[in-house]
Each structure stands twice: as structure tokens, then as C-alpha cells.
Design a protein around this motif. Structure first.
Motif, PDB file in Angstrom:
ATOM      1  N   ASP A 147       0.822  -1.210   0.000  1.00 58.00           N
ATOM      2  CA  ASP A 147       0.000   0.000   0.000  1.00 58.00           C
ATOM      3  C   ASP A 147       0.853   1.256   0.000  1.00 58.00           C
ATOM      4  OD1 ASP A 147      -2.612  -0.628  -0.088  1.00 58.00           O
ATOM      5  OD2 ASP A 147      -3.073   0.359   1.819  1.00 58.00           O
ATOM      6  N   TYR A 148       1.900   1.206   0.808  1.00 60.67           N
ATOM      7  CA  TYR A 148       2.820   2.336   0.905  1.00 60.67           C
ATOM      8  C   TYR A 148       3.449   2.610  -0.469  1.00 60.67           C
ATOM      9  CZ  TYR A 148       7.187   4.753   1.889  1.00 60.67           C
ATOM     10  OH  TYR A 148       8.234   5.632   1.853  1.00 60.67           O
ATOM     11  N   GLU A 192       1.206   3.958  -3.505  1.00 60.50           N
ATOM     12  CA  GLU A 192       0.990   5.406  -3.642  1.00 60.50           C
ATOM     13  C   GLU A 192       1.899   6.012  -4.690  1.00 60.50           C
ATOM     14  OE1 GLU A 192       0.852   7.525   0.042  1.00 60.50           O
ATOM     15  OE2 GLU A 192      -1.208   6.828   0.288  1.00 60.50           O
ATOM     16  N   GLY A 235      -3.825  -1.006  -4.093  1.00 57.48           N
ATOM     17  CA  GLY A 235      -3.811   0.229  -4.873  1.00 57.48           C
ATOM     18  C   GLY A 235      -5.153   0.499  -5.525  1.00 57.48           C
ATOM     19  N   GLN A 291      -6.960   3.275  -4.068  1.00 57.20           N
ATOM     20  CA  GLN A 291      -6.314   4.573  -4.329  1.00 57.20           C
ATOM     21  C   GLN A 291      -6.558   5.002  -5.778  1.00 57.20           C
ATOM     22  OE1 GLN A 291      -3.590   2.218  -2.354  1.00 57.20           O
ATOM     23  NE2 GLN A 291      -2.135   3.867  -2.059  1.00 57.20           N
ATOM     24  N   LYS A 323      -5.687   3.376  -8.468  1.00 55.43           N
ATOM     25  CA  LYS A 323      -4.603   3.015  -9.389  1.00 55.43           C
ATOM     26  C   LYS A 323      -5.090   2.011 -10.419  1.00 55.43           C
ATOM     27  CE  LYS A 323      -1.666   5.237  -6.887  1.00 55.43           C
ATOM     28  NZ  LYS A 323      -0.773   6.289  -7.271  1.00 55.43           N
TER      29      LYS A 323
END
Ligand code: IMP
Length: 419
Positions: free
Chosen positions: A21-22, A25, A58, A61, A63
Motif C-alpha cells: 500500500d505504501y 501510492e 492500490g 487509491q 490506481k
């Protein structure tokens, strides 16, 4: 730009979800290259908790996410995950390889039946049909996502393979209705049609300009080739699996981050030299909430195994590692690390291929002083000195830089080297 990867270095559940997850981004596209809905990760976004088994990280987010050709797809699960996102107002930007194999109902049935037959020698699978689906792929009896889009293609394939499946199912006194399955799976194909595409050309068209993150599902020690065979999964989570599971040249993978917990866990059967069955194991399980996302099973827990970890770093060729759940070790007076195995009076520093040998290996431990108060620490210098010593010890023994340390479940409970 180019490809970078996050891979698990142990028996899965290393906390890859948070680390992926980090990195997600920073990525333009996140790709799964192996496994299926045997994996599981929990993502908290916008105050809502999502549990995904198939969807790459992702996705929440916004993505672009890709399910590569090396993944096995249970369309029922994929549709549920898409629906869950939609009901929360999100439309996934998803592409699924037309070459990815489909988990059929008889794969799930066979997974359960084979495990029952094995009795106390069972693998302890997730019973999602993963192994039987990969078996059919290799035996050339598989159905691929692309087949679900064309009635004629699916009918032809099913006509070819059902006599074999019937015989195999017959061994276990099981039967399926091929007509019913065909109609059901064609309807899944219709619902998934807009996502199914040639992911190989797509990924190769973007990889030089965009940041493409490849996320491993299971851990390295569950790899079909490198893990504790036969107590493994049926695919290649190893970084090398990216090439075959996504259609990417090894030359395009520029960075590989390995993820390891600060201790060891394992779900299912098979040897685990550092397993602690007593108080320490319970302490780690309780503090680490060590229950599986997919099956809810309690994980076996024990000290960090550097023999296994070194092996994992070597074969994956990791550039750096992320150490997760360091805070779980808080409050222990001392912390042990397995630096070698003792086997029939000999000291082994290599991870053996034979599980018969591994089962008899006794860990040789080095003991470090414990610490308290690492939970939620977000700055390396604020970590208790003994916790820092532990991290530096691991880095030195592995000869690999520690890039990330996770000190709690929240996204912010993360220490990043050099930041
Ligand atoms: P399968 O992948 O369902 O065939 O299960 C084979 C072995 O891999 C079993 O020991 C499972 O518990 C283990 N396994 C599969 N997926 C995961 C995972 O995501 N985390 C941890 N263990 C897993």
C-alpha cells in the motif's frame, strides 16, 4: 521508471499489504502475478475496511490494477470484490489477463476432497481450488479467462476436458453438471468482459514510462519450487515469478523489496524450525493478532529464522527489506534469533530442500536484549535502543539495508530509512 516488486520472504502474512500500500501510492499500476484468492489483505480507506483476496493493492487509491496471466481467478470472488468497490462508489480501473486460468467449481471440490483423503498428512490448503486449478493448467486441461468470453471456445474446451474431470471426480464419488457450469461461467464472462484483455502487451507498453509495482501474494517459503514442498502453495511468489506470471523481462525489474515480520509465522502444515508452542508463541499470536485473513485460522508463531531469511534474500535478490510488526516484540525481556540449524550433531547454515531434514532441525539461537515502547514510533531515532540494535543486527546478518520498519497497523506507524 520501470518495474519494482514487493515480495514476502517467509510463509506469507508478512504484512505485505501495508508495505505494498505504501509503495502503491508511488505507483501508476499495481500487478498481481501469481496465486489466487488464497491470499488476503485488509485495507482501511476512507474509514472503511476492505478485505481483498484477488484484487491487487492500490485499487482503492484509484490506481490501475492488473491481474496477470500467472494468477488463477475465481470469477465469483472477483465479481464480489468489484461489487463491493462499486457499492462504495468506486469503479476499479482493472485489467485481467485473458490467459489467467479460471478456478472452476470442480477445482474447489477436488481441493477439499484431496485434503480429506490426505487426513493428518494434508497440506492445510485454503480450499479455494488453487492447487487443482494450477494442476489443470500444467496438465493442459485448464480454462482461461479468455475462454469465458466465447461460447464456442468454452464449449469446445469443456467437451475436451470434461471426460477427464468426470473420471477424476468419480474417484471421490463427486459429479458436476457441465451444461450448468458452462452457462454459469459464460455469464461470469459477460460480467467481466470489459476487464479481460491482453495484459502482457499492455504491461510491456507502459513499463518503461510508468512505475509498475508487482505484488507477491504468498511468501517465498510457500513457493512451489523453493518452499517446504509439498507444504507449499502451487505457484511461484518468488520475484522470478514476476517474469512468467506477468510476461515481463527480468531486465525490467529494477528494485525488489522483501518483507519479513520481526518474528516468524506460518498457517497450515509443514515444518517451521523456530515454532514456539508455549508461552512465547501465544504472546506473539495474541499481540500480533495472528489469525488468517482468508480462513481465520490461528497462525503458528516463533522467533525470527535467519537461515530461512538469508535463503529468501538470496533467491529473490532483494535490494532492501521491510521489517513489519516490530512492536509485537515489545515487552519481552529477551528476543531470540535463529542463526543456524543443528541437525544430527552438525550445524547447518543452509535451508535444506528435504522437509524430513528440516523437521529434525533444531534452531541455534543468539539472544538479544528485549525492549518496550516501539509501538507507534515513527522516527528511527525514537525507537528504544534495543529495538534499533535488533534491526541493525538483522540488516548486518543479511547484508541488506532495512528500508522500512512497521511499528503498528496504521499507515502512519511506519519508519522509512532516510526520511
Ligand atoms: P493453497 O494455496 O490454498 O493451496 O494452500 C497451500 C498452503 O499455502 C497452505 O499451507 C496455506 O495455508 C498456505 N497459504 C496459501 N495462501 C496463503 C497466504 O496468503 N498466507 C499464508 N499462507 C497461505
Amino acid at each position: 521508471m520501470g518495474g519494482f516488486a514487493v515480495v514476502g520472504l517467509q510463509w506469507g502474512d508478512e504484512g505485505k499489504g501495508k508495505i505494498t500500500d505504501y509503495f502503491a501510492e508511488k505507483a501508476d499500476c499495481v500487478v498481481r502475478y501469481q496465486g489466487g484468492n488464497n491470499a488476503g489483505h485488509t485495507i482501511v480507506a476512507g474509514g472503511k475496511e476492505y478485505k481483498f483476496h484477488l484484487m491487487p493493492s492500490g485499487v482503492v487509491q484509484g490506481k490501475k490494477v492488473v491481474i496477470g496471466n500467472g494468477v488463477v481467478v475465481d470469477p465469483t470472488v472477483l465479481i464480489d470484490e468489484i461489487e463491493e468497490l462499486r457499492s462504495n462508489g468506486m469503479e476499479p480501473d482493472l485489467m485481467v489477463s485473458d490467459r489467467a486460468h479460471v478456478i472452476m467449481p470442480y477445482h474447489r471440490m477436488l481441493d477439499g476432497a484431496e485434503e480429506s483423503l490426505l487426513g493428518n498428512k494434508k497440506v492445510g490448503t485454503t480450499k479455494r481450488g488453487i492447487g487443482p486449478c494450477y494442476s489443470d493448467k500444467v496438465a493442459r486441461h485448464g480454462i482461461r479467462m479468455g475462454d469465458l468470453l466465447e461460447r464456442e471456445a468454452l464449449a469446445e474446451k469443456m467437451e475436451r476436458i470434461m471426460p477427464i474431470q468426470d473420471k477424476i471426480l468419480g474417484i471421490y464419488d463427486m459429479k458436476v453438471d457441465p451444461e450448468g457450469i458452462m452457462e454459469e461461467y459464460l455469464s461470469y464472462g459477460e460480467r467481466l468482459r470489459k476487464y479481460v484483455d491482453d495484459t502482457i502487451y499492455y504491461l510491456n507498453s507502459i513499463i518503461d514510462e510508468k512505475a509498475v509495482l508487482f505484488e507477491g501474494a504468498q511468501g517465498f517459503l510457500l513457493d512451489i519450487d523453493y518452499g517446504t514442498y509439498p507444504y507449499v502453495t502451487s505457484s511461484n511468489p518468488v520475484a522470478g515469478g514476476i517474469c512468467t506470471g506477468a510476461g515481463i523481462s527480468p531486465k525490467k525489474i529494477e528494485k525488489i523489496v522483501g518483507v519479513s515480520k520481526a518474528y516468524t509465522t506460518r498457517v497450515g502444515m509443514g515444518p517451521m524450525p523456530t515454532e514456539e508452542k508455549g508461552e512465547v508463541g501465544d504472546y506473539l499470536a495474541k499481540r500480533g493478532h495472528e489469525f488468517g485473513t482468508t480462513t481465520g485460522r490461528k497462525r503458528r508463531c516463533g522467533w525470527l529464522d535467519m537461515v530461512a531469511l538469508k535463503y529468501a534474500c538470496m533467491v529473490n535478490g532483494v535490494d532492501s527489506i521491510a521489517i513489519t510488526k516490530l512492536d509485537v516484540l515489545d515487552g519481552l525481556e529477551e528476543v531470540k534469533v535463529c542463526v543456524a540449524y543443528e541437525y544430527e550433531g552438525k550445524t547447518l547454515d543452509r535451508f535444506p530442500s528435504s522437509i524430513k531434514i528440516l523437521e529434525k532441525c533444531k534452531p541455534v539461537y543468539e539472544t538479544l536484549d528485549g525492549w518496550d515502547g516501539s509501538k507507534g514510533v515513527r522516527d528511527y531515532t525514537a525507537l528504544p535502543p534495543n529495538a534499533r540494535k535488533y534491526v541493525e543486527y538483522i540488516s548486518e546478518k543479511l547484508g541488506v539495508e532495512v528500508e522500512i520498519i512497521s511499528t503498528g497497523p496504521a499507515r502512519e506507524d511506519t519508519i522509512v530509512a532516510g526520511s
